[in-house]
Design an enzyme around this catalytic site. Sequence first.
Site, PDB file in Angstrom:
ATOM      1  N   GLU A 135      69.383  48.216  34.491  1.00  0.00           N
ATOM      2  CA  GLU A 135      68.739  49.375  35.241  1.00  0.00           C
ATOM      3  C   GLU A 135      67.571  49.854  34.681  1.00  0.00           C
ATOM      4  O   GLU A 135      66.596  50.445  35.451  1.00  0.00           O
ATOM      5  CB  GLU A 135      69.905  50.614  35.357  1.00  0.00           C
ATOM      6  CG  GLU A 135      70.272  51.130  33.885  1.00  0.00           C
ATOM      7  CD  GLU A 135      71.100  52.415  33.977  1.00  0.00           C
ATOM      8  OE1 GLU A 135      70.905  53.301  34.335  1.00  0.00           O
ATOM      9  OE2 GLU A 135      72.351  52.211  33.594  1.00  0.00           O
ATOM     10  N   SER A 186      72.308  61.558  36.038  1.00  0.00           N
ATOM     11  CA  SER A 186      73.237  62.272  35.358  1.00  0.00           C
ATOM     12  C   SER A 186      73.043  62.498  34.063  1.00  0.00           C
ATOM     13  O   SER A 186      73.183  63.571  33.686  1.00  0.00           O
ATOM     14  CB  SER A 186      74.336  61.235  35.804  1.00  0.00           C
ATOM     15  OG  SER A 186      74.694  60.863  36.931  1.00  0.00           O
ATOM     16  N   SER A 189      67.627  59.078  30.153  1.00  0.00           N
ATOM     17  CA  SER A 189      66.871  58.002  29.358  1.00  0.00           C
ATOM     18  C   SER A 189      65.565  58.280  28.980  1.00  0.00           C
ATOM     19  O   SER A 189      64.884  58.662  30.364  1.00  0.00           O
ATOM     20  CB  SER A 189      67.086  56.560  29.948  1.00  0.00           C
ATOM     21  OG  SER A 189      68.352  56.113  29.583  1.00  0.00           O
ATOM     22  N   ARG A 201      63.263  51.812  25.071  1.00  0.00           N
ATOM     23  CA  ARG A 201      64.030  52.876  25.391  1.00  0.00           C
ATOM     24  C   ARG A 201      64.158  53.752  23.835  1.00  0.00           C
ATOM     25  O   ARG A 201      64.614  53.067  23.017  1.00  0.00           O
ATOM     26  CB  ARG A 201      65.514  52.907  25.637  1.00  0.00           C
ATOM     27  CG  ARG A 201      66.143  53.953  26.186  1.00  0.00           C
ATOM     28  CD  ARG A 201      67.711  53.578  26.571  1.00  0.00           C
ATOM     29  NE  ARG A 201      68.464  54.696  27.014  1.00  0.00           N
ATOM     30  CZ  ARG A 201      69.073  55.696  26.128  1.00  0.00           C
ATOM     31  NH1 ARG A 201      68.980  55.474  24.784  1.00  0.00           N
ATOM     32  NH2 ARG A 201      69.709  56.581  26.629  1.00  0.00           N
TER      33      ARG A 201
HETATM   34  P1  ADP Z   1      72.562  58.458  38.724  1.00  0.00           P
HETATM   35  O1  ADP Z   1      71.868  57.028  38.670  1.00  0.00           O
HETATM   36  O2  ADP Z   1      73.074  58.582  37.125  1.00  0.00           O
HETATM   37  O3  ADP Z   1      73.619  58.735  39.634  1.00  0.00           O
HETATM   38  P2  ADP Z   1      70.533  59.921  39.640  1.00  0.00           P
HETATM   39  O4  ADP Z   1      68.993  59.611  39.438  1.00  0.00           O
HETATM   40  O5  ADP Z   1      70.707  59.318  41.117  1.00  0.00           O
HETATM   41  O6  ADP Z   1      71.326  59.354  38.744  1.00  0.00           O
HETATM   42  O7  ADP Z   1      70.534  61.432  39.575  1.00  0.00           O
HETATM   43  C1  ADP Z   1      71.617  62.307  39.709  1.00  0.00           C
HETATM   44  C2  ADP Z   1      71.527  63.637  39.544  1.00  0.00           C
HETATM   45  O8  ADP Z   1      70.475  64.058  40.820  1.00  0.00           O
HETATM   46  C3  ADP Z   1      72.714  64.507  39.898  1.00  0.00           C
HETATM   47  O9  ADP Z   1      73.136  64.792  38.420  1.00  0.00           O
HETATM   48  C4  ADP Z   1      71.935  65.971  40.284  1.00  0.00           C
HETATM   49  O10 ADP Z   1      71.628  66.602  39.282  1.00  0.00           O
HETATM   50  C5  ADP Z   1      70.900  65.485  41.236  1.00  0.00           C
HETATM   51  N1  ADP Z   1      71.222  65.227  42.538  1.00  0.00           N
HETATM   52  C6  ADP Z   1      70.134  65.341  43.575  1.00  0.00           C
HETATM   53  N2  ADP Z   1      70.756  65.121  44.822  1.00  0.00           N
HETATM   54  C7  ADP Z   1      72.037  65.104  44.686  1.00  0.00           C
HETATM   55  C8  ADP Z   1      72.970  64.995  45.601  1.00  0.00           C
HETATM   56  N3  ADP Z   1      73.040  64.874  46.996  1.00  0.00           N
HETATM   57  N4  ADP Z   1      74.336  64.821  45.313  1.00  0.00           N
HETATM   58  C9  ADP Z   1      74.676  65.068  43.958  1.00  0.00           C
HETATM   59  N5  ADP Z   1      73.553  65.019  43.001  1.00  0.00           N
HETATM   60  C10 ADP Z   1      72.377  65.101  43.449  1.00  0.00           C
END
Ligand code: ADP
Length: 362
Positions: A135, A186, A189, A201
């Site tokens: 990733e 979530s 990094s 990283r």
């Molecule tokens: P991951 O790859 O870990 O899922 P993202 O870059 O997609 O990470 O970011 C996830 C974060 O974005 C969530 O923890 C929340 O804070 C935010 N977020 C933005 N839009 C949404 C949505 N529609 N639903 C849930 N979380 C969202």
Amino acid sequence: EETVIPVFPWFGIDIGGTLVKLVYFEPLDLTAEEIRNEGEILVNIRRYLTSNRAYGQDGVRDDALELKNIELGSRRGNLHFIRFPTSKMMTFIDACVMRNLHMLTFKIFATGGGAYKFEKDIVEKLKISWCKCDELDTLMNGLCYITKLNSKECFYYEEPQNDANPNKHPFTFDINHPFLLVNIGSGISILYVESESSYRRITGTSIGGGTFLGLCCLLTGCSSYDEAIQLASEGDSTKVDKLVKDIYGGDYERFGLPGHIVASSFGHMNQSDKRDQASKADLARATLVTVLNNIGSISMMCARTENVHRVLFSGSFLRVNDLSMRILAYAMDYWSGGEIKAIFLEHEGYFSAVGCLRQFLM
Ligand code: ADP
């Protein structure tokens, strides 16, 4: 000599801890022969994806982010950006089967933890060949590609504290000067990037977008990210946080700490009268500010240690979140005495998915 162009469809998918990010390249230059051979299933998929903005209950196409008539490899097309919650991944796989995607054989590049977690379910139900990518490699790859393609991709705020007009400007970005990349998903990094092809990283923190959303749901009873951000925008975190002036009655002059900065996040909440005065919006705002203060100070320490002056922020946490970007921009500027600049990206959380798509051409 003829170059071999991989067959369509071209998808890149990033299955994260919270959101699945799917990018789709819609070719605009299909030859007569390609059109003849495309087949009904693919034509239907293409129409379905490009003519809708919502898919089922939870899928959304961010049509404002669409990149029109771009070049990918030797092909021209539109790049579409789609997302849905990772909790709906099994429903998504079933929807692919319903649309007969299981009848086709094609290749897809996938990243994020879910590329591993869902591999078995996917290869059992669909005939695709599933190629897993790291990733952070795809994040870098997608960032390189999009920042070169789109001169307006990067931006900064000249006056982050000016609510009426924070003065957003495009930032001319040179990827070959060292910078920090802070990806707020979530979790978080932090990468030190030396050039297009060289990064490492440095560290991470578990206090990220997932923490903001999780705590906000607990504290306010809200049930979505968009709701949490809306609440935060209406709240006042100083009803919840203990400031330097709450302790000193003013500034802590000896060490240059102004009275308005937070001394203790949530520090008022041990008192029942203060708890009674704090609204849901205030709690949402304080949660946001707590997470942002932590991100800001870790990013700052990393920037100082690595001696870089530009910090790029990516990740879906900054989606529809102008407020957070301005808070971060102000904090970085303030604590670095104007030396370190916070830079933001229009395609927020989609870079890893785009990096996957580019694997077709490597
Ligand atoms: P991951 O790859 O870990 O899922 P993202 O870059 O997609 O990470 O970011 C996830 C974060 O974005 C969530 O923890 C929340 O804070 C935010 N977020 C933005 N839009 C949404 C949505 N529609 N639903 C849930 N979380 C969202």
